[in-house]
Design an enzyme around this catalytic site. Sequence first.
Site, PDB file in Angstrom:
ATOM      1  CG  ASN A   9      -1.680   1.280   1.403  1.00  0.00           C
ATOM      2  OD1 ASN A   9      -1.818   2.043   0.447  1.00  0.00           O
ATOM      3  ND2 ASN A   9      -2.198   1.529   2.601  1.00  0.00           N
ATOM      4  CE  LYS A  11       0.425   3.386   4.744  1.00  0.00           C
ATOM      5  NZ  LYS A  11       0.319   3.514   6.183  1.00  0.00           N
ATOM      6  CG  HIS A  94      -5.652   1.926   5.045  1.00  0.00           C
ATOM      7  ND1 HIS A  94      -5.161   2.860   5.926  1.00  0.00           N
ATOM      8  CD2 HIS A  94      -4.669   1.008   4.882  1.00  0.00           C
ATOM      9  CE1 HIS A  94      -3.928   2.520   6.271  1.00  0.00           C
ATOM     10  NE2 HIS A  94      -3.609   1.403   5.656  1.00  0.00           N
ATOM     11  CD  GLU A  96      -2.632   5.476   6.684  1.00  0.00           C
ATOM     12  OE1 GLU A  96      -2.639   5.581   5.445  1.00  0.00           O
ATOM     13  OE2 GLU A  96      -1.708   4.907   7.316  1.00  0.00           O
ATOM     14  CD  GLU A 166      -3.490  -2.678   7.221  1.00  0.00           C
ATOM     15  OE1 GLU A 166      -2.417  -2.985   6.718  1.00  0.00           O
ATOM     16  OE2 GLU A 166      -4.025  -1.563   7.061  1.00  0.00           O
ATOM     17  N   GLY A 172       2.536   1.909  10.593  1.00  0.00           N
ATOM     18  CA  GLY A 172       3.502   2.995  10.433  1.00  0.00           C
ATOM     19  C   GLY A 172       4.234   3.352  11.715  1.00  0.00           C
ATOM     20  CB  SER A 212       5.223  -2.193  11.759  1.00  0.00           C
ATOM     21  OG  SER A 212       4.832  -0.853  11.989  1.00  0.00           O
TER      22      SER A 212
HETATM   23  C1  PEP Z   1      -0.718  -0.023   5.877  1.00  0.00           C
HETATM   24  O1  PEP Z   1      -0.756   1.164   5.657  1.00  0.00           O
HETATM   25  O2  PEP Z   1      -1.610  -0.766   5.453  1.00  0.00           O
HETATM   26  C2  PEP Z   1       0.404  -0.533   6.674  1.00  0.00           C
HETATM   27  C3  PEP Z   1       0.353  -1.751   7.132  1.00  0.00           C
HETATM   28  O3  PEP Z   1       1.448   0.320   6.892  1.00  0.00           O
HETATM   29  P1  PEP Z   1       2.875  -0.043   7.574  1.00  0.00           P
HETATM   30  O4  PEP Z   1       3.344  -1.333   6.959  1.00  0.00           O
HETATM   31  O5  PEP Z   1       3.754   1.105   7.237  1.00  0.00           O
HETATM   32  O6  PEP Z   1       2.614  -0.206   9.039  1.00  0.00           O
END
Ligand code: PEP
Length: 250
Positions: A9, A11, A94, A96, A166, A172, A212
């Site tokens: 992803n 972003k 998501h 965000e 998630e 992040g 992460s």
């Molecule tokens: C994401 O944005 O779906 C995500 C898992 O980000 P990160 O791997 O940076 O934690």
Amino acid sequence: MKKPIIAGNWKMNKTNADTKALITELIPLVKDAECEVVCCVPFTDIVTARKAARGTNIKIGAQNVHWAEKGAFTGEISAEMLKELKVTYVITGHSERRQYFAETDETVNKRTKAALAAGLKVIVCVGETLAERESNKTAEVVTRQTIGALADISKQDLKRIVIAYEPVWAIGTGRTATAQDANDTIKIIRRVVRKLYGRASANSLRIQYGGSMNPKNAAELMAMPQIDGGLIGGASLKAEDFAKVVNYNK
Ligand code: PEP
């Protein structure tokens, strides 16, 4: 056997020039991957990404979709528009989007249904915040989000859905859920799906972990019996790192 799915992803990162360079660098590094490989890129990079990935095992996805067919929705993109650009996947729900753009279980469901109706595959994200986790609400939250996202979706259409678990506090932040915790929560999500669609559908549904995930922890997470893939943010922005996650079993 379910084929695992590792999706990046990106972003709001990467220009068209960056996209061409990243996909080009990625192609040889992931060509022998045993999992499905997807890059979910910004809308503006889709055409470039598709062109760069043509004829390879890298599939291209988008990061959001609107539920209406067309109309006065400034700044939004319809499922038909994505279909015309030949994206394979789109992400819905998501955290965000939920956090910064007032996405609700209902709008996640509407977006998911619109994408499915256009023939797209959907990565639907669910996950609890840190406050919810600390007040022991993880099971309640992922259950509510899963039921909400899947409302009025047929067993047949479920085959084109991937769920990404998630935990918001792990996105992040560099803080990963332990493999056991991720596995346990995914088990809860799968149980919800089993109640809605039956055992066979729940068992064949792919559920990813996201938060992460990186070259160092991918193998341990992917070894868990409930985890069928990963949704990767930060580590998908560098070809070498993303390839290491994709090749977690090598
Ligand atoms: C994401 O944005 O779906 C995500 C898992 O980000 P990160 O791997 O940076 O934690």
